[in-house]
Design a protein around this motif. Structure first.
Motif, PDB file in Angstrom:
ATOM      1  N   ILE A 102       0.843  -1.192   0.000  1.00 25.23           N
ATOM      2  CA  ILE A 102       0.000   0.000   0.000  1.00 25.23           C
ATOM      3  C   ILE A 102       0.880   1.245   0.000  1.00 25.23           C
ATOM      4  O   ILE A 102       1.877   1.307   0.719  1.00 25.23           O
ATOM      5  N   LYS A 103       0.495   2.245  -0.785  1.00 23.59           N
ATOM      6  CA  LYS A 103       1.241   3.503  -0.820  1.00 23.59           C
ATOM      7  C   LYS A 103       0.848   4.360   0.378  1.00 23.59           C
ATOM      8  O   LYS A 103      -0.343   4.546   0.658  1.00 23.59           O
ATOM      9  N   VAL A 104       1.857   4.879   1.082  1.00 24.36           N
ATOM     10  CA  VAL A 104       1.595   5.703   2.263  1.00 24.36           C
ATOM     11  C   VAL A 104       2.561   6.881   2.300  1.00 24.36           C
ATOM     12  O   VAL A 104       3.591   6.882   1.623  1.00 24.36           O
ATOM     13  N   VAL A 105       2.206   7.853   3.148  1.00 31.16           N
ATOM     14  CA  VAL A 105       3.091   8.974   3.479  1.00 31.16           C
ATOM     15  C   VAL A 105       3.129   9.064   4.997  1.00 31.16           C
ATOM     16  O   VAL A 105       2.090   8.940   5.659  1.00 31.16           O
ATOM     17  N   GLY A 106       4.307   9.242   5.573  1.00 33.24           N
ATOM     18  CA  GLY A 106       4.446   9.331   7.022  1.00 33.24           C
ATOM     19  C   GLY A 106       4.294  10.762   7.512  1.00 33.24           C
ATOM     20  O   GLY A 106       4.979  11.663   7.029  1.00 33.24           O
ATOM     21  N   VAL A 107       3.389  10.950   8.457  1.00 36.09           N
ATOM     22  CA  VAL A 107       3.101  12.292   8.981  1.00 36.09           C
ATOM     23  C   VAL A 107       3.363  12.338  10.477  1.00 36.09           C
ATOM     24  O   VAL A 107       3.014  11.418  11.218  1.00 36.09           O
ATOM     25  N   ARG A 108       3.968  13.438  10.901  1.00 36.65           N
ATOM     26  CA  ARG A 108       4.241  13.651  12.329  1.00 36.65           C
ATOM     27  C   ARG A 108       3.487  14.902  12.777  1.00 36.65           C
ATOM     28  O   ARG A 108       3.471  15.910  12.077  1.00 36.65           O
ATOM     29  N   PHE A 109       2.870  14.839  13.971  1.00 33.95           N
ATOM     30  CA  PHE A 109       2.057  15.959  14.452  1.00 33.95           C
ATOM     31  C   PHE A 109       2.787  16.831  15.473  1.00 33.95           C
ATOM     32  O   PHE A 109       2.426  17.979  15.688  1.00 33.95           O
ATOM     33  N   LYS A 110       3.791  16.260  16.124  1.00 34.62           N
ATOM     34  CA  LYS A 110       4.573  17.006  17.104  1.00 34.62           C
ATOM     35  C   LYS A 110       6.048  16.807  16.836  1.00 34.62           C
ATOM     36  O   LYS A 110       6.454  15.807  16.234  1.00 34.62           O
ATOM     37  N   LYS A 111       6.857  17.731  17.298  1.00 34.58           N
ATOM     38  CA  LYS A 111       8.295  17.565  17.186  1.00 34.58           C
ATOM     39  C   LYS A 111       8.692  16.297  17.948  1.00 34.58           C
ATOM     40  O   LYS A 111       8.301  16.102  19.085  1.00 34.58           O
ATOM     41  N   ALA A 112       9.453  15.443  17.305  1.00 32.96           N
ATOM     42  CA  ALA A 112       9.878  14.162  17.893  1.00 32.96           C
ATOM     43  C   ALA A 112       8.696  13.264  18.240  1.00 32.96           C
ATOM     44  O   ALA A 112       8.801  12.383  19.084  1.00 32.96           O
ATOM     45  N   GLY A 113       7.557  13.501  17.580  1.00 34.51           N
ATOM     46  CA  GLY A 113       6.383  12.668  17.831  1.00 34.51           C
ATOM     47  C   GLY A 113       6.402  11.406  16.985  1.00 34.51           C
ATOM     48  O   GLY A 113       7.229  11.239  16.086  1.00 34.51           O
ATOM     49  N   LYS A 114       5.483  10.516  17.265  1.00 38.50           N
ATOM     50  CA  LYS A 114       5.363   9.270  16.516  1.00 38.50           C
ATOM     51  C   LYS A 114       4.944   9.560  15.079  1.00 38.50           C
ATOM     52  O   LYS A 114       4.185  10.508  14.819  1.00 38.50           O
ATOM     53  N   ILE A 115       5.424   8.765  14.146  1.00 35.91           N
ATOM     54  CA  ILE A 115       5.072   8.923  12.734  1.00 35.91           C
ATOM     55  C   ILE A 115       3.891   8.005  12.407  1.00 35.91           C
ATOM     56  O   ILE A 115       3.919   6.810  12.709  1.00 35.91           O
ATOM     57  N   TYR A 116       2.870   8.600  11.805  1.00 42.88           N
ATOM     58  CA  TYR A 116       1.673   7.845  11.430  1.00 42.88           C
ATOM     59  C   TYR A 116       1.565   7.817   9.900  1.00 42.88           C
ATOM     60  O   TYR A 116       1.903   8.794   9.225  1.00 42.88           O
ATOM     61  N   TYR A 117       1.056   6.687   9.377  1.00 42.19           N
ATOM     62  CA  TYR A 117       0.906   6.545   7.929  1.00 42.19           C
ATOM     63  C   TYR A 117      -0.480   6.991   7.474  1.00 42.19           C
ATOM     64  O   TYR A 117      -1.491   6.702   8.132  1.00 42.19           O
ATOM     65  N   PHE A 118      -0.499   7.684   6.317  1.00 38.04           N
ATOM     66  CA  PHE A 118      -1.748   8.140   5.717  1.00 38.04           C
ATOM     67  C   PHE A 118      -1.723   7.873   4.214  1.00 38.04           C
ATOM     68  O   PHE A 118      -0.655   7.761   3.607  1.00 38.04           O
ATOM     69  N   ASP A 119      -2.916   7.801   3.654  1.00 32.96           N
ATOM     70  CA  ASP A 119      -3.067   7.596   2.216  1.00 32.96           C
ATOM     71  C   ASP A 119      -2.824   8.936   1.506  1.00 32.96           C
ATOM     72  O   ASP A 119      -3.547   9.904   1.750  1.00 32.96           O
ATOM     73  N   PRO A 120      -1.816   9.027   0.605  1.00 35.39           N
ATOM     74  CA  PRO A 120      -1.541  10.308  -0.060  1.00 35.39           C
ATOM     75  C   PRO A 120      -2.573  10.684  -1.107  1.00 35.39           C
ATOM     76  O   PRO A 120      -2.531  11.807  -1.644  1.00 35.39           O
ATOM     77  N   MET A 121      -3.476   9.775  -1.402  1.00 32.72           N
ATOM     78  CA  MET A 121      -4.478   9.987  -2.457  1.00 32.72           C
ATOM     79  C   MET A 121      -3.745  10.314  -3.763  1.00 32.72           C
ATOM     80  O   MET A 121      -2.827   9.626  -4.132  1.00 32.72           O
TER      81      MET A 121
END
Length: 291
Positions: free
Chosen positions: A2-21
């Motif tokens: 699956i194609k994903v993009v890793g997004v972080r919400f805070k500095k040094a926060g956990k990276i979450y995967y999302f669909d780049p559409m």
């Protein structure tokens, strides 16, 4: 895959995967994503890649859009409002005489929820506090209790090395750390000397441990009887970094201690396996300190 993009919400926060559409997203670009708690503002830190199905949490949420100037401005305003909310909540905590320490506050991007993070020794009845806060801010209120490691990550500080804490600058997720790691690395086994500002064992004990483990596998234990180029001897000490052992040679007339590299020796007899009572006692002591 699956194609994903890793997004972080805070500095040094956990990276979450999302669909780049169908979006073309660049490194460190600000994005608006859909999450379980609503729309959120984050930064794309991992560019589009393919991952296995079992590496994501289904259903995979989409990236809604690349953040506009208005979105960026709203995110900055949310931080200002959250800081003001934090100060007011501190006052309310004192009014209700609650045994809790407020750590941080944050709004979701769409301001549908205001989240307060706190630490406490035990359970806290904050129902009346939530009612007061909801009446003031007129939005959904969530109080979330966090651990001491998360507290250190949020507040920040300096480690004994003199540098900013790893957890607050770049370490995305906490890794399990044990006192055995300190033992393998030849460090002090006094929990107070190998614990960080959070009171837990140093996160950095984990960094080089795999290398130490690989070297230790090829090293004889202390008290092993070994064959050296100069004869038979007994291991009295080991140096993992130097991949070296200190050997008491089998010489009844004089005390003869020599050093050898691990590739120069051969184990003839291993010591009798015994329970490491010292290590177990230290683990119990560390557990008491954590509790």
């Amino acid at each position: 895959m699956i194609k994903v993009v890793g997004v972080r919400f805070k500095k040094a926060g956990k990276i979450y995967y999302f669909d780049p559409m169908d979006l073309k997203i660049n490194q460190d670009e600000k994005v608006i994503v859909e999450t379980a708690r609503g729309m959120e503002f984050g930064m794309a830190v991992v560019l589009e890649k393919e991952v296995k199905d079992d590496e994501i949490v289904s259903p995979l949420k989409p990236i809604l859009r690349i953040a506009t100037e208005e979105d960026i401005s709203q995110s900055a305003e949310n931080k200002i409002l959250a800081h003001e909310a934090y100060k007011l909540c501190e006052e309310k905590v004192k009014e209700h005489n609650l045994d809790m320490f407020l750590v941080d506050a944050e709004y979701t991007f769409d301001r549908n929820k205001l989240i307060f993070y706190f630490t406490a020794e035990g359970r806290v009845d904050f129902r009346d506090l939530v009612k007061d806060l909801a009446a003031v801010f007129r939005t959904r209120i969530e109080l979330r209790q966090i651990g001491v490691r998360d507290e250190a990550k949020s507040i920040g500080g300096l480690g004994c090395c003199g540098k900013p804490l790893c957890c607050s600058t770049w370490l995305g997720e906490f890794q399990p750390v044990s006192i055995k790691m300190a033992k393998d690395q030849g460090l002090s086994l006094n929990p107070t000397k190998i614990s960080g500002v959070c009171g837990r064992l140093f996160c950095c004990l984990k960094y080089e441990h795999e290398t130490y483990e690989a070297v230790i596998e090829d090293m004889p234990e202390v008290s092993s009887i070994i064959q050296t180029p100069d004869g038979v001897g007994k291991v009295i000490d080991t140096n993992v970094l130097m991949e070296e052992v200190k050997v008491l040679m089998d010489n009844k007339d004089t005390v003869d201690i020599r050093k050898y590299k691990t590739h120069e020796i051969k184990v003839l007899k291993k010591p009798k396996r015994s329970q490491d009572t010292e290590l177990k006692a230290l683990e119990k002591e560390l557990k008491k300190l954590e509790d």
